[in-house]
Design a protein around this motif. Sequence first.
Motif, short mmCIF file in Angstrom:
data_model
loop_
_atom_site.label_atom_id
_atom_site.label_comp_id
_atom_site.label_asym_id
_atom_site.label_seq_id
_atom_site.Cartn_x
_atom_site.Cartn_y
_atom_site.Cartn_z
N ARG A 150 -12.70 -11.53 33.42
CA ARG A 150 -11.73 -12.31 33.56
C ARG A 150 -11.20 -12.43 31.45
N ASN A 151 -9.70 -12.09 31.77
CA ASN A 151 -9.28 -12.52 30.32
C ASN A 151 -9.58 -11.20 29.45
N SER A 152 -10.09 -10.41 30.00
CA SER A 152 -10.36 -9.06 29.16
C SER A 152 -9.86 -7.57 28.75
N VAL A 153 -10.09 -7.11 28.33
CA VAL A 153 -9.26 -5.60 28.02
C VAL A 153 -10.58 -5.17 27.98
N VAL A 154 -10.72 -3.78 28.96
CA VAL A 154 -11.88 -2.60 29.50
C VAL A 154 -11.78 -1.68 29.56
N MET A 155 -12.30 -0.44 28.23
CA MET A 155 -11.09 0.06 28.03
C MET A 155 -11.65 1.38 29.41
N ALA A 169 -13.03 -10.70 26.52
CA ALA A 169 -13.71 -9.07 25.29
C ALA A 169 -12.79 -8.43 25.40
N ILE A 170 -12.87 -7.46 24.27
CA ILE A 170 -12.21 -5.85 24.60
C ILE A 170 -13.27 -5.04 24.42
N THR A 222 -14.65 -9.41 41.24
CA THR A 222 -13.14 -10.55 41.12
C THR A 222 -12.60 -9.53 39.74
N VAL A 223 -10.76 -9.45 39.16
CA VAL A 223 -10.59 -8.76 38.04
C VAL A 223 -8.88 -10.34 38.16
N GLU A 224 -9.88 -11.18 37.44
CA GLU A 224 -7.79 -12.02 37.08
C GLU A 224 -7.75 -11.38 35.43
N ASN A 225 -6.32 -11.72 34.92
CA ASN A 225 -6.44 -11.85 33.73
C ASN A 225 -6.70 -10.46 32.95
N SER A 226 -6.56 -9.98 33.34
CA SER A 226 -7.34 -8.36 32.54
C SER A 226 -6.66 -6.94 32.31
N MET A 261 -2.40 -8.92 26.02
CA MET A 261 -1.76 -9.82 27.63
C MET A 261 -1.01 -10.58 28.00
N ASP A 262 0.08 -10.20 26.43
CA ASP A 262 1.62 -9.89 27.07
C ASP A 262 2.28 -8.88 28.08
#
Lengths: 378, 408
Positions: free
Chosen positions: B327-332, B346-347, B308-312, B258-259
Amino acid sequence: MTAAGIIFSNLHDKNIADLTRIRTMASVPFGCRYRLVDFPLSNMVNSGITNVLVITHYNYLSLMEHIGSGKDWDLARRSGGIRILSPYITAYANYENRLYNTHLEALLSMQHTVSTLTEDYVVLSDCDGICNIDFADMIAAHERNGADLTMAVKRVRVTPETAERYIIVESDESGAMTEVLVHPNVYPTGEVDVNLNIWVVNREYLQSSVMNAQAYGFSSFSRDILQRNVGRNRFYVYRFDGYYASIDSLSDYYNHSMELVSNESVRRDLFNNPDRPILTKVRNSPPTQHKAKASVINSMIADGCVIEGTVENSILFRGVKIGKGSVVRNSILFMDSYVGENVFLNCVIADKHVLFHDGIMLSGHSTLPFYVEKGKAL
Amino acid sequence: MFKRKECVAMLLAGGQGSRLYALTEKTAKPAVPFGGKYRIIDFPLSNCVNSGIDTVGVLTQYQPLVLNEYIGNGQPWDLDRSTGGVMVLPPYQGKNGAAWYKGTANAIYQNMNFIKRYDPEYVLILSGDHIYKMDYSEMIRYHKAHASECTIAVIDVPLSEASRFGIMDTEEDGRIVRFEEKPKHPKSTQASMGIYLFDRELLADYLQRDEETPGSQNDFGKNVIPRILADGIRMYAYRFSGYWKDVGTIKSLWDANMDLLGDKPVYDLSDQDFRVYSRTPALPPQFIGAGSVVHNSIISEGNNIYGTVENSVLFSGVTVEAGATVRNSVVMQGCVIERDAVVQYAILDAEVTVENGAVIGEEAEDGTPEIAVLGGGIHVDAGDRIKAGEILNAAEYRKRKAEGGERK
């Protein structure tokens, strides 16, 4: 079977004089992160061809920088790999100094290198066509037919006006060529097979053809080799029915680029075959950042971009920055273009490192895109 | 004979990273993906290259397959050298038997022969679980200027967190007078970053002694460093200021990702002067579809975004279908988020498929989100729900399905 590849990098430079003023046709950027040469080169590598010659002419700095050692295509090899053949000019022997304009002249000037090839077949390709073609399948068809030469063709509709653009070939049911018409100025309307400037040739046939050309002073592959020998030698056509874009002008370039964002099947055909990826030089950019105020729709975007504005129906190459409040529509921005704040762009092709200062408005038209040359600051 | 190197770096990459649970089940922690296209090990490796260190030994032990494959011949970092370069150093069998690496110090001890080949003056010990950019050549300069024999990089941490770290007490000129591993009542806020620079002779000497000490845990922080300090050897703390993040837990890994976001990211990856290198897959550019909304996110190559993709942070080859929300996630890499699915806080590890309408994670109510984690390859069935903070690997998910639990 073994095959070598020969790529002609310059033959169509004049098609898009703007983009080739500082580069070869082969190194014209296309599709966010590629150069045109990536398509024939990847097609060859994906078909197991690991000995590739790239014949070039002038303006080849960008080509050499792009290809480097060839490692991005796994072509940095101890034997074979990729070699760039630049013109061989000596200070004394004048007749050696002719620069070539045709396929055959190019091969003649590289006759020595061509004569050292030992593979069974040679695949020849230009850089003005964008496609993802399986050369292994084409070579297999060539072998089945026991052909001397197999030409990739595509079925297109021609009119008396457009026929002149093409080399039209006619063939019988077995695919054997029966007639070759080079840029005919009279031809009835109808569906025909046209040459895609992609050929598979028996290596020995190619070598002897080049030797004959030297002896007889031939200069045109299509007229002096194809037309003279059609019906006598075993020439076949190979129908390619995938996506093929021919870049004959700047507006062709623009329209085919726009197809990438408007037509999903084009993207799928070119890029979504995991066994036949289009490879290119890796630049190691960070991934793209879409900032909080960014609004991007229907666009293709490379790595390393930072987007704070609006982007619609556009193609952004690596490292493009779009500032706050800016709107970029129907445009193509090459590597490291910098768009400041509150800029409006529509139907613009910006070459590398173009700087759009805050507040600039610029619009071309979809039928006449506005081209901004490399490094310009507006 | 090998060409002499001034400094050889040894990167400890054998750790399991058990606090990352499902993410490190099949990969060692340094190979855990980070920031859209990187793996954690890219950061210390790139630091080495950017600092002019071209000889790096990578000590592996736990689940090395992905790591080995990723490092390969070192070409992405320009570490495919004729002498030196990057070398993977697994535990091996010797004349007197085989042994796993018993601790960080023992891992280096077992590879002193590798170090000796390059006859370096200095040995830099690094760990593979931090995200930071650091010019080690500055640290070497500092080491020389202070005639230090062992230099430890330190960073200021809040006093409240200091008891999680090894804490240094220094004199004004930086000389270390006290070192406490995870003290209950920290006397300073200078925390060890786990980066040690040794004179090679000193290192060889103390590793030998440590090896001969019965009952030693063969650990730098617990055994070797305290002993060197006790012997009055010149030890200095090299102060580092800048971004440095331990990504050893799910929450800190999520935080560090997120940083990278925001209009002025806490940690900016696009700094061209100190680049982070990585192995880049050959994928087509990202495509952002007509109906999509993408805000404040990192989007990578090969992504197809229609939802939709936000803060990810999205890694390469991810597909977000129309109507889906991330939203607010890390998707590998390689994940597919199907129509109307929701992924939040979520990760998702690589190759996870979230079917139509499934919901992963929950909105954080009080601002301290609990991160849901799905291990590699899980196929979440349509309509399923994964609660906030749930951590599942593929086997656990299958088991849960078999027991029929949690079905909406």
